[in-house]
Design a protein around this motif. Structure first.
Motif, mmCIF file in Angstrom:
data_model
loop_
_atom_site.group_PDB
_atom_site.id
_atom_site.type_symbol
_atom_site.label_atom_id
_atom_site.label_comp_id
_atom_site.label_asym_id
_atom_site.label_seq_id
_atom_site.Cartn_x
_atom_site.Cartn_y
_atom_site.Cartn_z
ATOM 1 N N VAL A 106 34.730 -22.606 -34.075
ATOM 2 C CA VAL A 106 34.340 -21.640 -35.097
ATOM 3 C C VAL A 106 34.058 -20.270 -34.491
ATOM 4 O O VAL A 106 34.068 -19.252 -35.197
ATOM 5 C CB VAL A 106 33.111 -22.166 -35.877
ATOM 6 N N ASN A 107 33.804 -20.227 -33.194
ATOM 7 C CA ASN A 107 33.548 -18.951 -32.506
ATOM 8 C C ASN A 107 34.794 -18.400 -31.811
ATOM 9 O O ASN A 107 34.690 -17.533 -30.950
ATOM 10 C CB ASN A 107 32.427 -19.135 -31.481
ATOM 11 N N SER A 108 35.967 -18.901 -32.170
ATOM 12 C CA SER A 108 37.202 -18.451 -31.511
ATOM 13 C C SER A 108 37.466 -16.965 -31.724
ATOM 14 O O SER A 108 38.006 -16.294 -30.857
ATOM 15 C CB SER A 108 38.397 -19.261 -32.028
ATOM 16 N N CYS A 109 37.109 -16.457 -32.904
ATOM 17 C CA CYS A 109 37.288 -15.026 -33.164
ATOM 18 C C CYS A 109 36.121 -14.277 -32.535
ATOM 19 O O CYS A 109 34.978 -14.363 -32.999
ATOM 20 C CB CYS A 109 37.354 -14.757 -34.666
ATOM 21 N N LYS A 110 36.411 -13.565 -31.458
ATOM 22 C CA LYS A 110 35.370 -12.866 -30.700
ATOM 23 C C LYS A 110 35.372 -11.399 -31.098
ATOM 24 O O LYS A 110 36.386 -10.707 -30.968
ATOM 25 C CB LYS A 110 35.627 -13.008 -29.201
ATOM 26 N N HIS A 111 34.246 -10.912 -31.586
ATOM 27 C CA HIS A 111 34.134 -9.548 -32.087
ATOM 28 C C HIS A 111 33.471 -8.642 -31.049
ATOM 29 O O HIS A 111 32.425 -8.981 -30.484
ATOM 30 C CB HIS A 111 33.303 -9.504 -33.375
ATOM 31 N N TYR A 112 34.085 -7.486 -30.820
ATOM 32 C CA TYR A 112 33.480 -6.412 -30.037
ATOM 33 C C TYR A 112 33.306 -5.231 -30.991
ATOM 34 O O TYR A 112 34.276 -4.771 -31.605
ATOM 35 C CB TYR A 112 34.370 -5.986 -28.876
ATOM 36 N N ALA A 113 32.091 -4.733 -31.108
ATOM 37 C CA ALA A 113 31.889 -3.645 -32.070
ATOM 38 C C ALA A 113 30.667 -2.815 -31.727
ATOM 39 O O ALA A 113 29.698 -3.297 -31.135
ATOM 40 C CB ALA A 113 31.753 -4.206 -33.487
ATOM 41 N N LYS A 114 30.778 -1.554 -32.117
ATOM 42 C CA LYS A 114 29.652 -0.621 -32.088
ATOM 43 C C LYS A 114 29.558 -0.029 -33.490
ATOM 44 O O LYS A 114 30.498 0.603 -33.972
ATOM 45 C CB LYS A 114 29.881 0.492 -31.062
ATOM 46 N N PHE A 115 28.434 -0.268 -34.165
ATOM 47 C CA PHE A 115 28.234 0.223 -35.523
ATOM 48 C C PHE A 115 27.137 1.284 -35.517
ATOM 49 O O PHE A 115 25.992 0.997 -35.150
ATOM 50 C CB PHE A 115 27.822 -0.917 -36.463
ATOM 51 N N ILE A 116 27.480 2.505 -35.903
ATOM 52 C CA ILE A 116 26.510 3.585 -36.012
ATOM 53 C C ILE A 116 26.189 3.799 -37.484
ATOM 54 O O ILE A 116 27.088 4.072 -38.288
ATOM 55 C CB ILE A 116 27.047 4.894 -35.406
ATOM 56 N N ASN A 117 24.925 3.655 -37.837
ATOM 57 C CA ASN A 117 24.503 3.943 -39.206
ATOM 58 C C ASN A 117 24.306 5.441 -39.322
ATOM 59 O O ASN A 117 23.353 6.006 -38.785
ATOM 60 C CB ASN A 117 23.209 3.199 -39.528
ATOM 61 N N MET A 118 25.212 6.128 -40.012
ATOM 62 C CA MET A 118 25.175 7.583 -40.054
ATOM 63 C C MET A 118 24.048 8.122 -40.922
ATOM 64 O O MET A 118 23.769 9.303 -40.909
ATOM 65 C CB MET A 118 26.534 8.123 -40.511
ATOM 66 N N ARG A 119 23.389 7.255 -41.684
ATOM 67 C CA ARG A 119 22.220 7.702 -42.458
ATOM 68 C C ARG A 119 20.962 7.715 -41.603
ATOM 69 O O ARG A 119 20.090 8.557 -41.781
ATOM 70 C CB ARG A 119 22.009 6.783 -43.667
ATOM 71 N N THR A 120 20.857 6.762 -40.676
ATOM 72 C CA THR A 120 19.640 6.636 -39.876
ATOM 73 C C THR A 120 19.859 6.988 -38.408
ATOM 74 O O THR A 120 18.892 7.235 -37.684
ATOM 75 C CB THR A 120 19.117 5.194 -39.946
ATOM 76 N N GLY A 121 21.125 6.998 -37.958
ATOM 77 C CA GLY A 121 21.408 7.257 -36.559
ATOM 78 C C GLY A 121 21.250 6.036 -35.674
ATOM 79 O O GLY A 121 21.488 6.101 -34.462
ATOM 80 N N GLN A 122 20.845 4.888 -36.251
ATOM 81 C CA GLN A 122 20.661 3.673 -35.460
ATOM 82 C C GLN A 122 22.005 3.039 -35.118
ATOM 83 O O GLN A 122 22.971 3.132 -35.877
ATOM 84 C CB GLN A 122 19.783 2.675 -36.218
#
Length: 416
Positions: free
Chosen positions: A134-150
């Protein structure tokens, strides 16, 4: 009733090996049309395989100026054929002895020791972890919340970008797995990434989805014959290598985007090639001859010219969204207009003969908005000066306001 201006943009840079050259050419059009960089026009992007390699050049910071990316899209177009030529020339159908070192050497000048946290935008990509269930799909991501900057990450923010690039381009049977991961970008669904990006935006905000794409065959009668008349091996190879699976996933992704964003807010820029079309590029990912790149260049340029109205309107709309984000987000990438007329810095591997180039012009919408802001400031100072310098009788006269002729609002348009 014309559609309202979207609040944000989510884009997709798909895989495709050498075909991704077409993606870079389309991005160069939007950069030159608006004067903005790709990471500003598309601050939230889903990438696959070669699409992630494009992102490394356009979203990693330049070593001499961290506020701009490693390359402009035009510089990437100049370098793309040389980089892609490091791919193996043929797949290993029986035993895969292809060497990854040439590709890694070609990428080092642009990626270096950069890590996931260094990317100048919200970026998602994925690979397939072999035998991980079930973990075969490996995600690499950086998510920037442009409302909060987090910022939030999937995987360690210190993950080397080079490892991500090598894992997401390890397409069997072209290259061996990297860290137990392979590239299955042709079956990548955008659903997970889109839903994750949407979490950073209020429900009432309208989004714009742009499938930048490259190109694919519209129909190939030979594939129908093989799938209808032959057995397991021929059917399996045809389904994978002739892009039957890829076409199915592409169709699913566009349908999902239309359900998520609305029909009027989805732009599909994928070019459909007719079978046996004269001088058209081939769709195989690892064909990297000079003839192939010239054909991709000519075909993509002709496609942009044919759909110039749509590309121009979309460019204006992307720019308007970016300018609105500059004025409202705490994310420092959008806090000023500094980069609108920024000159390109030479990328680390470019020779001195490749001189910095400046975008030829700005879209009318940017000129209009910047001029409007300047005139509003001038009008305010005019009133202040009149109150300070003129006698009361003169001061009571009505000032003539400074007006700017209104331009028609850009509307979205989908390609046929």
């Amino acid at each position: 009733m014309k559609p309202k201006t979207p609040h944000f943009t989510i884009a997709h840079f798909p895989g495709g090996g050498a075909r991704a050259f077409a993606t870079a050419l389309k991005l160069a059009f939007f950069e030159e049309h608006t004067g903005l960089r790709t990471f500003q026009l598309f601050p939230e992007v889903i990438t696959g395989s070669a699409g992630f390699l494009i992102a490394t050049a356009l979203y990693l910071p330049h070593p001499d100026d961290k506020s701009i990316p490693m390359m402009s899209a035009r510089q990437l177009c100049e370098r793309f054929p040389e980089i892609a030529s490091a791919l193996p020339r043929k797949p290993g159908y029986i035993k895969n002895n292809n060497d990854r070192a040439p590709l890694e050497d070609a990428l080092k000048p642009y990626i270096g020791s950069a890590t996931l946290k260094d990317l100048m935008g919200s970026i998602h990509t994925s690979s397939h972890q072999i035998d991980a269930g079930v973990n075969s799909c490996k995600h690499y991501a950086k998510f920037i919340n442009m409302r909060t900057g987090q910022t939030e990450y999937l995987e360690d923010p210190e993950t080397p970008v080079m490892d991500i690039a090598l894992a997401t381009t390890a397409l069997p049977p072209v290259l061996k797995p990297h860290n137990g991961q392979i590239d299955l970008a042709f079956v990548d669904s955008i659903a997970f990434a889109v839903l994750r990006f949407l979490r950073n935006h209020p429900n009432e905000h309208q989004g714009l989805y742009v499938h930048v794409g490259n190109f694919r065959l519209l129909q190939d009668p030979k594939n129908h014959h093989l799938l209808e008349n032959y057995g397991h091996i021929a059917q399996s190879l045809t389904a994978a290598l002739a892009k039957a699976i890829g076409n199915h996933t592409y169709s699913q992704n566009i349908q999902f985007a239309r359900e998520s964003f609305g029909l009027d807010f989805v732009f599909d820029l994928e070019q459909a090639l007719e079978p046996n079309q004269q001088n058209s590029p081939r769709t195989e990912a690892i064909i990297t001859s000079s003839v192939q790149f010239q054909r991709i260049h000519d075909s993509t340029k002709a496609y942009i010219r044919k759909n110039s109205e749509t590309f121009t309107r979309l460019g204006d709309l992307l720019g308007e969204i970016a300018l609105n984000q500059m004025a409202s987000t705490p994310d420092t990438r959008f806090s000023t207009l500094r980069n609108i007329q920024e000159r390109d810095l030479p990328s680390p591997s470019l020779s001195n003969s490749n001189k910095p180039q400046r975008p030829e012009y700005l879209s009318e919408i940017f000129t209009r908005q910047i001029t409007t802001a300047a005139l509003e400031i001038l009008s305010a100072w005019q009133k202040v000066a009149r109150n300070l310098l003129l006698p009361p009788t003169e001061n009571s006269k009505t000032l003539q306001p400074i007006e700017l002729k209104k331009q028609p609002h850009p509307t979205t348009q989908r390609l046929g």
